[in-house]
Write an enzyme that holds these catalytic residues in place. Structure first.
Site, short mmCIF file in Angstrom:
data_model
loop_
_atom_site.label_atom_id
_atom_site.label_comp_id
_atom_site.label_asym_id
_atom_site.label_seq_id
_atom_site.Cartn_x
_atom_site.Cartn_y
_atom_site.Cartn_z
N LYS A 76 1.96 -3.52 0.58
CA LYS A 76 0.76 -2.94 1.20
C LYS A 76 -0.31 -3.96 1.60
O LYS A 76 -1.47 -3.62 1.78
CB LYS A 76 0.08 -1.87 0.28
CG LYS A 76 0.96 -0.78 -0.21
CD LYS A 76 1.88 -0.19 0.78
CE LYS A 76 1.28 0.55 1.93
NZ LYS A 76 2.36 1.02 2.88
N THR A 77 0.10 -5.19 1.76
CA THR A 77 -0.90 -6.20 2.15
C THR A 77 -0.75 -6.61 3.61
O THR A 77 -1.46 -7.50 4.08
CB THR A 77 -0.75 -7.46 1.26
OG1 THR A 77 0.60 -7.90 1.35
CG2 THR A 77 -1.13 -7.19 -0.17
N THR A 126 2.64 -6.96 4.98
CA THR A 126 3.90 -7.73 5.04
C THR A 126 4.75 -7.32 6.25
O THR A 126 5.43 -8.16 6.83
CB THR A 126 4.72 -7.57 3.75
OG1 THR A 126 4.96 -6.18 3.53
CG2 THR A 126 4.01 -8.15 2.55
N SER A 162 -3.88 1.96 -1.09
CA SER A 162 -2.91 2.06 0.01
C SER A 162 -1.55 2.47 -0.54
O SER A 162 -0.84 3.26 0.07
CB SER A 162 -2.83 0.70 0.73
OG SER A 162 -1.81 0.71 1.67
N TYR A 170 -3.79 -5.01 15.57
CA TYR A 170 -3.10 -5.84 16.57
C TYR A 170 -1.65 -5.40 16.68
O TYR A 170 -1.02 -5.00 15.69
CB TYR A 170 -3.17 -7.33 16.18
CG TYR A 170 -4.44 -8.00 16.65
CD1 TYR A 170 -4.43 -8.74 17.83
CD2 TYR A 170 -5.62 -7.86 15.95
CE1 TYR A 170 -5.59 -9.34 18.28
CE2 TYR A 170 -6.78 -8.46 16.39
CZ TYR A 170 -6.77 -9.20 17.56
OH TYR A 170 -7.91 -9.79 18.02
N LYS A 195 2.45 2.45 8.96
CA LYS A 195 1.66 1.23 8.75
C LYS A 195 0.34 1.39 9.49
O LYS A 195 0.31 1.57 10.71
CB LYS A 195 2.38 -0.02 9.29
CG LYS A 195 3.79 -0.18 8.82
CD LYS A 195 3.90 -0.44 7.33
CE LYS A 195 5.33 -0.12 6.88
NZ LYS A 195 5.56 -0.18 5.48
N ARG A 238 -2.10 3.67 8.16
CA ARG A 238 -2.25 5.13 8.04
C ARG A 238 -3.72 5.53 8.10
O ARG A 238 -4.61 4.75 7.75
CB ARG A 238 -1.69 5.61 6.71
CG ARG A 238 -0.21 5.58 6.61
CD ARG A 238 0.24 6.36 5.38
NE ARG A 238 1.70 6.40 5.35
CZ ARG A 238 2.45 5.57 4.67
NH1 ARG A 238 1.91 4.64 3.92
NH2 ARG A 238 3.76 5.67 4.71
N1 LIG Z 1 -1.06 -5.14 12.76
C1 LIG Z 1 -0.95 -4.22 11.79
N2 LIG Z 1 -0.43 -3.02 12.06
C2 LIG Z 1 -0.32 -2.08 11.09
N3 LIG Z 1 -0.72 -2.30 9.81
C3 LIG Z 1 -1.25 -3.49 9.51
C4 LIG Z 1 -1.40 -4.49 10.49
N4 LIG Z 1 -1.96 -5.56 9.90
C5 LIG Z 1 -2.18 -5.25 8.62
N5 LIG Z 1 -1.75 -3.99 8.38
C6 LIG Z 1 -1.83 -3.34 7.07
O1 LIG Z 1 -0.52 -3.36 6.53
C7 LIG Z 1 -0.50 -2.34 5.54
C8 LIG Z 1 0.91 -2.04 5.18
O2 LIG Z 1 1.35 -3.15 4.41
P1 LIG Z 1 2.84 -3.49 4.25
O3 LIG Z 1 3.51 -3.60 5.53
O4 LIG Z 1 2.89 -4.70 3.38
O5 LIG Z 1 3.37 -2.22 3.45
S1 LIG Z 1 4.77 -2.09 2.69
O6 LIG Z 1 4.59 -2.65 1.41
O7 LIG Z 1 5.76 -2.72 3.51
O8 LIG Z 1 4.96 -0.63 2.64
C9 LIG Z 1 -1.22 -1.20 6.18
O9 LIG Z 1 -1.79 -0.44 5.14
P2 LIG Z 1 -2.34 1.04 5.35
O10 LIG Z 1 -3.52 0.87 6.23
O11 LIG Z 1 -2.69 1.54 4.00
O12 LIG Z 1 -1.26 1.85 6.00
C10 LIG Z 1 -2.23 -1.89 7.09
O13 LIG Z 1 -3.55 -1.80 6.61
#
Ligand SMILES: Nc1ncnc2c1ncn2[C@@H]1O[C@H](COP(=O)(O)OS(=O)(=O)O)[C@@H](OP(=O)(O)O)[C@H]1O
Length: 875
Positions: free
Chosen positions: A595-596, A598, A704, A809, A825, A827
Site C-alpha cells: 500500500k505504499t 509499489t 489504506s 500520474y 489503486k 481508491r
Molecule cells: N500513480 C499512482 N496510481 C495509483 N495509485 C498510486 C499511484 N502512486 C501512488 N499510488 C498509491 O499506491 C497505493 C497502492 O499501493 P500498492 O500498489 O503498493 O498496493 S498493494 O500493496 O500492491 O496492494 C494507492 O493506495 P490507495 O490510495 O489507498 O488505493 C495509492 O495511494
C-alpha cells in the site's frame, strides 16, 4: 606428533592384523615402523576395550541457574589466531557466543534478572588480570552472583617468565617452554568428553608453553606434560622431574570464581577437547555436548573403477572382517555400499571374482543406489530419461538380490543435490522412494564445520563428512603429505575432530579405498580406537533413515533450506544444469511494504526497455512472493522459471527493445519488507541485489490496507470499524488480531529496515518517499535509474502525465490518452477518523523517531515531509 610412537609392538592378535589395511599389516611385520593401529593402554590383547565402569561425569548442577548458555569471548584485537580457533570450535559445536575485543568496556552482562553469558573466555589471560579495576570488579561480581566461570589462555610473549606470580593469585608460571608427553588427571572433575588414562606421546606443538605452579588447594591440575629439552632451567623450578601442569582448574575456593587456565593455545588437539569440557564444567552442564556419536561409512562407486583398482576376493574378506571388528566397538556398524550396476564385472578376472564375492555376501552390508552409469543427474533436463537410467540400476539390484528399500541414495559428485535439481528429487522419489541423501556441498564444501542439513521435497539431506581419502588415494606411499599426514588426521587431527564435533557422521569413501593398500580399513579402525582411547563418546551406527530422523530431531532449525547463489561457488556451478545461469536472477527487488505505491513503481519500471520483471504468476499476479511463505520450499528452479533467460519483448515499454539484449531483471513482492525470513533468504541468493523500498506515513498505510481489505470483501474489515481493528486486544478473535497486525506491523519501518541492513550494506538500499512517488514520479524515477545504474536513462517526463480524473500520474500512451492503474489503486474512501489518526500518531511515535535516527545515520536521505508531520502532531 605421533601419539603411539612409544608403543613398540602391536597388542592385536594375528587375526586382527589380517583384517586391517594391507599396508598396515605389512608394516606390523617390519620392526622399523611403529604399530599402525592405535594401541590404547585400555585395550587388552583380546582386542576388548576395558573402560572405566563409572560413566562420564555429569556437569549439571542442582543450583538454580540464571544464565543464558552463551559464551562471551574476549579476543585481543581481531578475529585472528587463537580467537579464531575458539570461534571456529564454537561454531562447529553450534555453541552460541559473542566476541568482544578485550580492553574495550564490558558488554551488558545481564538482561532483567538473567545473566547473558554462561562462560567468559579470555584469549589472553593477561587481559583479564590487568583489566581496569572497575571492569574487573564488575566482571568478577557477575561471575560470583551468576555462578559463571572463566577460561583463560596464557598468551605467548617474548619475555620468558620463570616462577612469575599471576597478579593477585597464589599461582606462578614459567613460560616459553617446549614440552612433550601430555596426559590428563583422572581425578579432574572438569573432564567429561575427554578421557584420562592415555599419554599423547611425543613433542607437543609449539615452543611457547606455559606451566603453572601453585600452593593452594583451590588449584587442581587437569593436564600435565614433561619437559622436552635439556635446556630447561631445572634449578629455577626445582621439580623438573615431576609432570608440569599445563591446564589448571581453579575451584574458586579463594574468591568464589571457578576458572580453567590453559598454558597453551588450541593448537594442541587435546586442548580442543579439554576446552569443550571446561565450557561444560563452568556452565554447570548447560554447554555440555551430547556424548552419543553416530558413524556411518558410505562406500560409493561399488563396481566402478579401472581394472587394477577394484576389489579382489581377499579385499572383500578384509572388508567383512574389519566390519566385524568395528562393530565390536561401534554397535550396529555396517559398511553402506553404493552401487552402479553398469560396471559390474568390468575388472580383471580376479576383480570380477571380487564382484561376485561381494554379491555372495550381500546380507553382510547395507546397500544404496548410486547412478547406473555413474552419471551426474544435473546433466539431465528430461525427467523420463533420468528415471529410465535409474530404473536400469533398480533392475540390476532386483536381478542380483540387492535390497532396494534403504530409502537412501547418493548422486555422483553430489550432482543435483545442492544446488537442488528438481528433476533429481522427483526421479529419486518415483524410482527409489528416496527419503535421505547426503552431501558435502551445503552450503559449501569448505569450511567443513559449516556443513549443514536441510529437507527438500520430503527428502532429508544430511551433511556428509570427508575423511581424507579420495577416489585416487589407494597407496599409503602416495598419500598426499605422506603417512604422517594421515596419522595426524586420525590421532587428534581433522578426522578425529570431525567425529568429536558431529553427533551424526556420514563419511564418504570410495571402493578404491578398500582395494590396494586398504587405506579406508586402516583409517576407520584406527580413528575409532583412538576415540575410544581418548574420549568418553558413545559410538554407534544406524541406517541412514534412522540417522536422518535423529539429525533433524537434534537440529530442527536446519529443516528449512537456505538457497544460496550457485554462481558464487565454482563447485556448485559444476553441478548445476547448463540451462540455468545467474544472469536471469533479479538484480533488484522492490520489497514493499504493501500500500505504499509499489504497483505504480512496478508499472513505471516496466515501461523501461532495459528493465524486465518476472513473468506473471497465476497465483499471486505480478508478485512471485518467493522469499516469504511456502513458495520458498518449491526451490530455486521454481523461482528461476519466473525469469526466463531469453528476453521477451517488453510490450508495455515505449522504448524499442532489442531481442536478446541483456535485461535488468527485477521482482516486486510487497510483503517482503516485513517478512521475518526474507532478508536472510534473499541475501543468501542475491547478495549483490539492490533493495528498493517505499515509505509513506505508516498510519496512512495502515488505513489504506484496511480499505483494501474492505473492498476485497473481508468480513472482519466490513464488520469492524478501523478504530476497532487497530485497538483490538490480544484476546480478540484471531482473524481480527490478524487484520490488526497486517495494518500495524509493516509500519514499524525502522525495525524492518534494521533487519534488512543486518544483511545488506546501506549502499544497496534505496528508500523512496512514497508521497514523492505519488506527486512527483518523474524525479523519483530518474533518481532510481541513477541508483540502479541503468542505461540508457529513460526520460520519464515524456512518458508520465498527471491524470486529473484519476488524481494520480499515469502512463502517457498518446498525446491525449493516459493509461492509469486500475480501480483498486488510488481508491476513493472517506478520510480516516480523527480518533484513529491520533491513536496511530502516538502508536508510531517511537517507531517514527527511530526512523528519523536511522535515516540520519544512513545519510544523504532527506527526511520526508510526512515523517516530520507525523512527528510534530504525535508529540
Ligand atoms: N500513480 C499512482 N496510481 C495509483 N495509485 C498510486 C499511484 N502512486 C501512488 N499510488 C498509491 O499506491 C497505493 C497502492 O499501493 P500498492 O500498489 O503498493 O498496493 S498493494 O500493496 O500492491 O496492494 C494507492 O493506495 P490507495 O490510495 O489507498 O488505493 C495509492 O495511494
Amino acid at each position: 606428533m605421533n601419539a603411539t610412537s612409544a608403543s613398540s609392538s602391536s597388542s592385536f592378535g594375528a587375526e586382527e592384523q589380517l583384517s586391517t589395511g594391507k599396508f598396515a599389516s605389512s608394516l606390523i611385520q617390519r620392526d622399523t615402523h611403529p604399530a599402525p593401529i592405535i594401541n590404547c593402554r585400555m585395550i587388552n590383547s583380546g582386542g576388548k576395550h576395558i573402560r572405566n565402569a563409572s560413566p562420564a561425569p555429569d556437569h549439571r548442577s542442582e543450583a538454580r541457574l540464571r544464565i543464558d548458555p552463551k559464551v562471551l569471548v574476549f579476543v585481543e584485537t581481531t578475529y585472528s589466531g587463537l580467537g579464531r580457533d575458539i570461534a571456529e570450535l564454537l561454531v562447529y559445536n553450534r555453541i552460541k557466543y559473542k566476541i568482544e575485543v578485550a580492553g574495550k568496556s564490558l558488554p551488558v552482562l545481564t538482561n532483567l534478572d538473567k545473566g547473558r553469558y554462561g562462560v567468559i573466555v579470555f584469549e589472553n589471560l593477561d587481559k583479564y588480570l590487568n583489566m581496569d579495576k572497575w571492569n574487573r570488579e564488575l566482571l568478577d561480581k557477575y561471575c560470583r552472583e551468576y555462578s559463571v566461570g572463566i577460561v583463560g589462555f596464557v598468551s605467548p610473549s617474548e619475555e620468558t617468565l620463570v616462577g612469575a606470580q599471576l597478579r593477585d593469585f597464589p599461582l606462578f608460571v614459567n613460560t616459553n617452554l617446549r614440552l612433550r608427553d601430555a596426559s590428563l588427571n583422572p581425578l579432574s572433575s572438569v573432564l567429561r568428553l575427554t578421557r584420562a588414562g592415555e599419554t599423547a606421546w611425543g613433542a607437543l606443538p609449539g615452543d611457547d608453553w606455559a606451566v603453572f605452579q601453585h600452593n593452594h588447594s583451590t588449584y587442581e591440575p587437569v593436564e600435565w606434560a614433561q619437559r622436552n629439552t635439556q635446556e630447561y632451567p631445572a634449578d629455577s623450578v626445582g621439580q623438573v622431574q615431576l609432570p608440569l601442569t599445563t591446564v589448571l582448574q581453579d575451584r574458586g575456593q579463594l574468591d568464589g570464581i571457578q576458572r580453567v587456565l590453559f598454558g597453551s593455545s588450541l593448537r594442541f588437539w587435546l586442548h580442543r577437547l579439554v576446552f569443550l569440557d571446561a565450557l561444560s564444567y563452568l556452565s554447570h552442564g548447560q554447554l555440555s555436548l551430547n556424548l552419543e556419536r553416530m558413524i556411518l561409512v558410505d562406500i560409493d562407486d561399488i563396481f566402478v573403477g579401472e581394472k587394477g583398482t577394484r576389489l579382489r576376493p581377499d579385499d572383500v574378506r578384509a572388508l567383512i572382517a574389519t566390519q566385524k571388528n568395528i562393530a565390536a566397538m561401534v554397535p550396529g556398524f555396517r559398511f553402506n555400499l553404493g552401487f552402479s550396476g553398469k560396471y559390474y564385472h568390468h575388472g580383471t578376472r580376479e576383480e570380477n571374482l571380487g564382484d561376485d564375492f561381494l554379491l555372495q555376501n550381500i546380507q553382510e552390508f547395507n546397500w544404496f543406489s548410486h547412478m547406473w552409469k555413474h552419471q551426474q543427474p544435473h546433466l539431465y533436463d528430461n525427467l523420463t530419461l533420468l528415471m529410465a537410467e535409474m530404473h536400469l540400476n533398480y533392475a540390476f539390484a532386483v536381478d542380483h538380490n540387492i535390497p532396494t528399500d534403504s530409502g537412501y541414495s547418493i548422486s555422483p559428485h553430489h550432482s543435483g543435490v545442492y544446488p537442488a535439481h528438481e528433476l533429481l528429487y522427483m526421479a529419486w522419489k518415483k524410482v527409489w522412494n528416496v527419503k535421505v541423501t547426503s552431501t558435502e556441498e551445503y552450503p559449501h564444501l569448505r569450511p567443513a564445520r559449516l556443513r549443514r542439513g536441510f529437507i527438500h521435497r520430503n527428502i532429508m539431506v544430511l551433511p556428509r563428512q570427508t575423511c581424507g581419502l579420495f577416489t585416487h588415494t589407494m597407496y599409503i606411499d602416495r598419500y598426499p603429505g605422506g603417512r604422517d599426514k594421515l596419522d595426524e588426521s586420525i590421532q587428534g587431527g581433522e578426522l578425529f575432530q570431525t567425529i568429536v564435533y558431529n553427533p551424526i557422521n556420514i563419511f564418504m569413501t570410495h571402493m578404491s579405498n578398500y582395494g590396494s593398500d586398504r587405506l579406508a580399513l586402516y583409517t576407520f579402525q584406527s580413528v575409532i580406537k583412538f576415540l575410544q582411547c581418548w574420549t568418553n563418546l558413545k559410538l554407534a551406527s544406524a541406517p541412514p533413515v534412522q540417522l536422518a530422523e535423529m539429525y533433524f530431531r537434534l537440529h530442527p532449525e536446519e529443516v528449512d533450506p537456505v538457497w544460496g547463489n550457485p554462481c558464487d561457488d565454482v563447485r556448485h556451478k559444476k553441478i548445476w544444469s547448463k540451462t540455468k545461469n545467474c544472469d536471469s536472477l533479479p538484480k533488484f527487488l522492490v520489497i514493499g511494504p504493501q500500500k505504499t505505491g509499489t504497483t505504480a513503481l512496478y508499472t513505471f519500471l516496466s515501461m523501461h526497455g532495459s528493465i524486465a520483471s518476472n513473468i506473471a504468476s497465476p497465483e499471486t499476479f505480478e508478485e512471485v512472493q518467493f522469499f516469504n511463505g511456502n513458495n520458498y520450499y518449491r526451490g530455486l528452479d521454481w523461482y528461476m522459471d519466473f525469469f526466463p533467460s531469453e528476453s521477451l519483448p517488453n510490450t508495455s515499454s515505449p522504448m524499442p527493445t532489442q531481442l536478446g539484449s541483456p535485461r535488468f531483471m527485477f521482482e516486486k513482492s510487497a510483503t517482503y519488507f516485513d517478512g521475518e525470513a526474507v532478508p536472510k533468504r534473499s541475501h543468501a541468493l542475491l547478495p549483490h541485489a539492490k533493495i528498493v523500498t517505499i515509505l509513506i506515513s505508516p498510519a496512512k498505510r495502515a488505513y489504506s490496507w484496511y480499505q483494501h481489505q474492505r473492498s476485497h470483501g473481508d468480513v472482519i474489515a466490513n464488520n469492524y470499524s478501523f478504530y476497532q481493528v487497530i485497538t483490538a486486544s490480544d484476546s480478540a478473535p484471531r482473524a481480527l488480531k490478524d487484520l490488526r497486525n497486517r495494518c500495524l506491523n509493516p509500519g514499524k519501518y525502522a525495525q524492518h529496515l534494521e533487519h534488512w541492513l543486518a544483511y545488506y550494506p546501506a549502499q544497496q538500499l534505496h528508500i523512496i518517499d512514497g508521497e514523492q512517488l505519488r506527486l512527483n514520479p518523474i524525479d523519483v524515477m530518474n533518481e532510481l535509474q541513477r541508483f540502479l545504474k541503468i542505461q540508457p536513462l529513460l526520460d520519464y517526463s515524456n512518458h508520465l502525465r498527471y491524470d486529473v480524473k484519476k488524481g494520480f500520474y499515469c502512463q502517457a500512451v498518446s498525446e491525449k490518452r493516459n493509461k492509469c492503474l486500475g480501480k483498486s489503486k488510488g481508491r476513493q474512501y472517506p478520510a480516516m477518523d480523527e480518533r484513529s489518526a491520533k491513536l496511530l500518531q502516538r502508536y508510531y511515535l517511537n517507531h517514527n523517531t527511530a526512523l528519523v535516527k536511522l535515516l540520519k545515520k544512513l545519510g544523504s536521505r532527506p527526511i520526508p515531509q510526512w515523517l516530520k508531520d507525523d512527528l510534530s502532531t504525535g508529540t
